[in-house]
Design a protein around this motif. Structure first.
Motif, mmCIF file in Angstrom:
data_model
loop_
_atom_site.group_PDB
_atom_site.id
_atom_site.type_symbol
_atom_site.label_atom_id
_atom_site.label_comp_id
_atom_site.label_asym_id
_atom_site.label_seq_id
_atom_site.Cartn_x
_atom_site.Cartn_y
_atom_site.Cartn_z
ATOM 1 N N TYR A 114 50.554 43.008 37.582
ATOM 2 C CA TYR A 114 49.371 42.645 37.208
ATOM 3 C C TYR A 114 48.827 42.132 39.136
ATOM 4 N N GLU A 115 49.730 41.790 40.403
ATOM 5 C CA GLU A 115 50.246 41.231 41.305
ATOM 6 C C GLU A 115 49.571 42.918 41.897
ATOM 7 N N PHE A 116 50.481 43.933 41.210
ATOM 8 C CA PHE A 116 49.946 45.222 42.465
ATOM 9 C C PHE A 116 48.219 44.890 42.230
ATOM 10 N N LEU A 117 48.215 45.375 40.617
ATOM 11 C CA LEU A 117 46.716 45.682 40.672
ATOM 12 C C LEU A 117 45.075 44.979 40.687
ATOM 13 N N LYS A 118 46.338 42.796 40.872
ATOM 14 C CA LYS A 118 45.285 42.403 41.305
ATOM 15 C C LYS A 118 44.727 43.052 43.116
ATOM 16 N N PHE A 119 45.982 43.397 43.471
ATOM 17 C CA PHE A 119 45.885 44.202 46.073
ATOM 18 C C PHE A 119 44.738 45.118 45.372
ATOM 19 N N LEU A 120 45.156 45.699 44.772
ATOM 20 C CA LEU A 120 44.530 47.868 44.822
ATOM 21 C C LEU A 120 43.331 47.150 44.081
ATOM 22 N N THR A 121 42.819 46.269 43.779
ATOM 23 C CA THR A 121 40.606 45.966 43.345
ATOM 24 C C THR A 121 40.848 45.108 44.075
ATOM 25 N N SER A 122 41.598 44.587 45.524
ATOM 26 C CA SER A 122 40.488 43.434 46.048
ATOM 27 C C SER A 122 39.330 44.054 46.631
ATOM 28 N N SER A 123 38.750 42.826 47.356
ATOM 29 C CA SER A 123 37.852 43.649 48.490
ATOM 30 C C SER A 123 37.809 44.710 49.619
ATOM 31 N N LYS A 124 39.098 44.609 50.207
ATOM 32 C CA LYS A 124 39.836 44.809 50.787
ATOM 33 C C LYS A 124 40.467 45.761 51.085
ATOM 34 N N ILE A 125 40.903 46.125 49.721
ATOM 35 C CA ILE A 125 40.796 48.008 49.330
ATOM 36 C C ILE A 125 39.774 48.311 48.597
ATOM 37 N N GLN A 126 38.978 48.125 48.324
ATOM 38 C CA GLN A 126 38.104 48.842 47.455
ATOM 39 C C GLN A 126 37.553 49.083 48.424
ATOM 40 N N LYS A 172 32.867 43.451 43.521
ATOM 41 C CA LYS A 172 31.503 43.989 43.301
ATOM 42 C C LYS A 172 31.541 42.835 45.305
ATOM 43 N N ASP A 173 32.841 42.506 45.693
ATOM 44 C CA ASP A 173 32.595 42.101 47.199
ATOM 45 C C ASP A 173 32.318 42.959 48.701
ATOM 46 N N SER A 174 33.222 43.819 47.748
ATOM 47 C CA SER A 174 34.113 44.804 48.782
ATOM 48 C C SER A 174 32.224 45.872 49.098
ATOM 49 N N PHE A 175 31.227 45.744 48.350
ATOM 50 C CA PHE A 175 30.776 46.309 48.043
ATOM 51 C C PHE A 175 29.366 46.596 50.036
ATOM 52 N N LYS A 176 29.951 44.743 50.492
ATOM 53 C CA LYS A 176 28.758 44.849 51.743
ATOM 54 C C LYS A 176 29.107 44.858 52.819
ATOM 55 N N ASN A 177 31.149 45.808 52.467
ATOM 56 C CA ASN A 177 31.373 46.745 53.469
ATOM 57 C C ASN A 177 31.770 47.948 53.506
ATOM 58 N N VAL A 178 31.427 48.296 52.564
ATOM 59 C CA VAL A 178 31.215 49.857 52.784
ATOM 60 C C VAL A 178 30.902 50.563 54.263
#
Length: 419
Positions: free
Chosen positions: A321-333, A347-353
């Protein structure tokens, strides 16, 4: 019995009938499963993940894995690539021999089947609420079976309206925008075809995936999870599809491949998903993208994709789960979106795309906020196959819409229609 389907369809339906109301194994897993003890400090863990990405996606994914491994020296994630066409057979073999990986990337349509067989773990065992709330809601709902979430979305796509700028200009038509209703769009489509009979104003398909936006914008749901009933024959579905069917009678916009009609410049407008952008760009067409028209329930689209699941037999579920949490984090997405031009699941990554690099993503990030979830049901693919087969007959004029919707719904819910 009214509207009796052909024998071949009855045979197909026989494999689907368990589709509604299955919940034994998934519930047993949640109630009977005990997380293993937390590992001792100083020990290391190795996780194996099966993935089916394209070559380009795999390179980005491997970079992400390397970043995680560097940040977590006590956890090593190893990647095994599986050919996409061989995914289900490999999983079936792994389940039979009890040699499943710790994590696997699967199509969303397999989530309920795996959960129903008691082979994967629900995310409720691990969720950090601040993580769950950041993920696209429609994607989470598409991974929800029996009120629990069984997969974390890693890749999603949704649909919007594509239009050929030149064909609309030549017909003297306005460019559609997000304020339009479906009635406005149908009127525009008729105008385009009236001005140029060789051009289809709006091209569309007849699959459940392609028709979901029409249904959703009229407030329809495909599956009612409260009463465990498929509702393809609801008044909302009938009203939505009758609007499209009326257009079909006037213009004949139904085609077997809407994207090909658009690329061939045979269609002025088409509803396509975000994964279609590279192919449309390669065609050289001067095109635009806008949100789908609105119905009584607003502008609603469809959603699909893939998810990461954690298998019950893993010895290290917390670390998985820790890896999946990292994979889907704002920074990584945001990294994923910038590198591949694909929708992020966070959704939090939208503003950084970087929308200057991928301008059309802005429309899709807005559109994905309101979608009709893909029902998480065992054997969903068979249900979709039946729907697609019968709706083709409707748009070909071989069957009546209301009869087909009632027949499909009745059969899928295991009901008997009476004269």
């Amino acid at each position: 019995m009214k509207g009796l389907l052909y024998l071949s369809l009855i045979i197909l339906i026989a494999t689907i009938l368990p589709l509604v109301g299955c919940n034994g194994s998934s519930e047993e897993v949640f109630k009977g499963y005990q997380l293993p003890p937390e590992r001792e400090e100083g020990t290391t863990v190795e996780l194996v993940i099966h993935e089916t990405y394209t070559d380009e996606e795999h390179q980005v994914f491997q970079t992400i894995v390397d970043m995680f491994n560097e940040d977590n020296p006590d956890i090593t994630v190893k990647v095994e690539r599986i050919p996409k066409g061989a995914q289900w057979s490999r999983l079936t073999q792994a389940l039979a021999t009890k040699e499943t990986p710790d994590i696997a990337r699967v199509e969303m349509e397999y989530i309920a089947t795996l959960a129903d067989r008691g082979t994967i773990l629900p995310m409720e065992l691990f969720w950090a609420e601040d993580h769950k709330e950041t993920l696209v809601e429609g994607a989470i709902l598409s991974n929800t079976y029996n009120k629990r979430v069984w997969g974390i979305p890693d890749q999603i796509y949704t649909s919007a309206l594509f239009y050929n700028v030149r064909l609309l200009e030549e017909s003297g038509s306005d460019i559609p925008d997000s304020n339009w209703s479906w009635e406005d769009l149908m009127q525009l489509a008729r105008k385009v075809s009236d001005r140029n009979p060789d051009v289809i104003g709006l091209s569309y398909g007849s699959s459940l995936w392609e028709l979901s936006p029409y249904m959703g914008s009229y407030g329809a749901t495909i599956y009612n999870s409260e009463n465990k009933r498929i509702e393809i024959d609801s008044p909302e579905v009938v009203k939505a599809l009758n609007l499209l069917y009326g257009y079909q009678l006037d213009v004949e916009g139904w085609t077997g491949s809407p994207i090909q009609s658009f690329i061939n410049k045979d269609a002025a407008m088409v509803i396509l998903d975000s994964n279609s952008i590279p192919k449309i760009e390669d065609s050289g067409i001067r095109f635009g993208v806008t949100k789908l028209p609105h119905g009584p329930a607003g502008s609603v689209s469809n959603i699909d994709g893939t998810s990461m699941v954690i298998f019950k037999d893993t010895e290290h579920p917390r670390e998985a789960y820790e890896f999946l949490k990292f994979l889907t984090s704002s920074k990584i997405q945001a990294l994923w979106a910038d590198e591949l031009g694909q929708l992020p699941v966070n959704k939090d990554s939208f503003k950084n795309v970087d929308v200057n690099k991928h301008p059309y993503l802005e429309i899709f990030m807005e559109q994905v906020s309101n979608v009709i979830p893909k029902p998480a049901l065992p054997n969903y693919s068979q249900m979709e196959e039946l729907f697609n087969m019968e709706m083709q007959k409707v748009f070909k004029g071989e069957k009546r819409l209301e009869h087909v919707l009632m027949d499909i719904t009745s059969e899928l819910n295991g009901e008997t229609q009476k004269d």
